[in-house]
Design a protein around this motif. Structure first.
Motif, PDB file in Angstrom:
ATOM      1  N   VAL A 172       0.550   8.953  -5.912  1.00  0.00           N
ATOM      2  CA  VAL A 172       0.477   7.906  -4.888  1.00  0.00           C
ATOM      3  C   VAL A 172       0.306   6.587  -5.635  1.00  0.00           C
ATOM      4  O   VAL A 172      -0.748   6.323  -6.214  1.00  0.00           O
ATOM      5  N   THR A 173       1.345   5.744  -5.622  1.00  0.00           N
ATOM      6  CA  THR A 173       1.370   4.550  -6.451  1.00  0.00           C
ATOM      7  C   THR A 173       1.735   3.330  -5.615  1.00  0.00           C
ATOM      8  O   THR A 173       2.734   3.334  -4.903  1.00  0.00           O
ATOM      9  N   ALA A 174       0.931   2.281  -5.726  1.00  0.00           N
ATOM     10  CA  ALA A 174       1.230   0.992  -5.100  1.00  0.00           C
ATOM     11  C   ALA A 174       1.231  -0.081  -6.182  1.00  0.00           C
ATOM     12  O   ALA A 174       0.235  -0.241  -6.896  1.00  0.00           O
TER      13      ALA A 174
ATOM     14  N   ALA B 102      -7.897   1.568  -5.644  1.00  0.00           N
ATOM     15  CA  ALA B 102      -7.366   2.933  -5.675  1.00  0.00           C
ATOM     16  C   ALA B 102      -8.522   3.891  -5.431  1.00  0.00           C
ATOM     17  O   ALA B 102      -9.589   3.739  -6.033  1.00  0.00           O
TER      18      ALA B 102
ATOM     19  N   GLU C 224       0.816  -1.210   0.000  1.00  0.00           N
ATOM     20  CA  GLU C 224       0.000   0.000   0.000  1.00  0.00           C
ATOM     21  C   GLU C 224       0.850   1.261   0.000  1.00  0.00           C
ATOM     22  O   GLU C 224       1.988   1.282   0.481  1.00  0.00           O
ATOM     23  N   ALA C 225       0.260   2.307  -0.588  1.00  0.00           N
ATOM     24  CA  ALA C 225       0.818   3.657  -0.576  1.00  0.00           C
ATOM     25  C   ALA C 225      -0.338   4.604  -0.325  1.00  0.00           C
ATOM     26  O   ALA C 225      -1.406   4.459  -0.924  1.00  0.00           O
ATOM     27  N   TYR C 226      -0.138   5.586   0.557  1.00  0.00           N
ATOM     28  CA  TYR C 226      -1.275   6.432   0.913  1.00  0.00           C
ATOM     29  C   TYR C 226      -0.825   7.770   1.483  1.00  0.00           C
ATOM     30  O   TYR C 226       0.313   7.946   1.940  1.00  0.00           O
TER      31      TYR C 226
ATOM     32  N   VAL D 124      -3.320   8.713  -8.598  1.00  0.00           N
ATOM     33  CA  VAL D 124      -3.514   7.660  -7.592  1.00  0.00           C
ATOM     34  C   VAL D 124      -3.660   6.357  -8.364  1.00  0.00           C
ATOM     35  O   VAL D 124      -4.639   6.165  -9.097  1.00  0.00           O
TER      36      VAL D 124
ATOM     37  N   ALA E  24      -3.753   1.868  -3.143  1.00  0.00           N
ATOM     38  CA  ALA E  24      -3.248   3.247  -3.213  1.00  0.00           C
ATOM     39  C   ALA E  24      -4.414   4.178  -2.932  1.00  0.00           C
ATOM     40  O   ALA E  24      -5.472   4.051  -3.564  1.00  0.00           O
TER      41      ALA E  24
ATOM     42  N   ALA F 280      -3.050   1.968  -8.407  1.00  0.00           N
ATOM     43  CA  ALA F 280      -2.757   0.667  -7.818  1.00  0.00           C
ATOM     44  C   ALA F 280      -2.676  -0.370  -8.934  1.00  0.00           C
ATOM     45  O   ALA F 280      -3.569  -0.435  -9.793  1.00  0.00           O
TER      46      ALA F 280
END
Length: 300
Positions: A67-69, A174, A29-31, A134, A111, A136
């Motif tokens: 914001v990238t996961a 996302a 995850e990225a947030y 954003v 994300a 994912a």
């Protein structure tokens, strides 16, 4: 990769082989959460991952907030067995691949920008290329195989079986739930999920004597895949989320699942009875959705 062999010219033999690859619960995850963010995009270009027509690519001139996961799982699981006997003989091989669990046990790639966050609330002096991304992305590749070869030189009964199976439960999400988000160029919220499976199961059972022979192959996979992208809140009905873009707003969810099954059984005997059978089963459930909730106000 696992292999096994059993050889007994005058007696009985059994060759059993098992191979398993498992990854249960997990999260990438990225947030941004509980923060006020200002990114005017005047410091220079950055390279980030973005989504384009269902694929992940790199953009090297990005400016703004990204914001990238991304996650990648690669399973290669092969089990093989060979058996030679003069009497009773069995050869069997099984490979199993497991990713995630059912219920709340999905492997998750996430994300998001959480509620209460502001992005570029004061946007004066921002660069014309200023964007919000954003994204994912989850990529799962599985190669699984089970094979068995049995040779009977004088047995009364022989059996060979090859099997490959497993389960894949994953979620790729996302979302943009900021109370306010502004950008001069593009606001993109995207979730992409890719799955590919090459599964082979086979058995060969040969007899040079008068005997009964059985050969079988089985492939079974169970899938539960969800891919979701949204602006606002998951259930709607919350406080107002305001999203403003001077260019475009892109909202996309994409799932691509490619499955290739190969299952086969070959049996030959000079005896009185022989049976060969092969079965491939695929159980796929899931949901792919992209939406703007009723508590979001979007301007593009």
């Amino acid at each position: 990769i696992a292999g096994n062999g059993a050889f007994n010219k005058s007696g009985s033999s059994v060759a059993l082989t098992f191979a398993t690859t498992a990854q249960e619960k997990g999260t990438t995850e990225a947030y941004i959460d509980h923060a006020d963010v200002t990114a005017l995009g005047n410091a220079g270009d950055d390279t980030v991952s973005i989504g384009v027509k269902g694929d992940k690519i790199s953009q090297d001139d990005f400016r703004g907030v990204s914001v990238t996961a991304t996650s990648k799982q690669v399973f290669t699981t092969v089990a093989a067995g060979i058996e030679v006997a003069g009497k009773f003989n069995i050869a069997a091989s099984t490979s199993i691949n497991l990713l995630g669990e059912g219920g709340d046990g999905h492997y998750t790639t996430l994300a998001y920008v959480g509620e209460g966050v502001t992005i570029n609330q004061d946007n004066s002096g921002a660069n014309a290329k200023q964007s919000i991304n954003v994204f994912a992305f989850s990529d799962t590749k599985i190669v699984g195989g089970g094979g068995a070869i049995g040779l009977s030189t004088g047995s009364t009964f022989g059996a060979g079986a090859g099997a490959d199976g497993g389960q894949v439960f994953k979620a790729t999400d996302a979302y943009l739930s900021a109370s306010e988000a502004n950008a001069n160029n593009v606001i993109a919220v995207q979730a992409y999920s890719d799955e590919s499976l090459l599964s082979f199961a086979g058995s060969i059972q040969l007899s040079t004597a008068e005997s009964s022979e059985l050969a079988g192959a089985l492939g079974v996979y169970v899938w539960g895949v969800t891919t979701t992208a949204y602006i606002g809140s998951a259930g709607g009905g919350g406080t107002t989320k305001t999203v403003r873009s001077g260019g475009s707003v892109l909202l996309a969810a994409n799932n691509d699942t490619d499955i290739v099954y190969i299952a086969g059984a070959v049996e030959f005997t000079e005896g009185t009875a022989s049976v060969g059978a092969s079965v491939a089963v695929n159980d796929l459930t899931g949901d792919t959705s992209a939406y703007i909730s009723d508590d979001a106000e979007v301007t593009a």
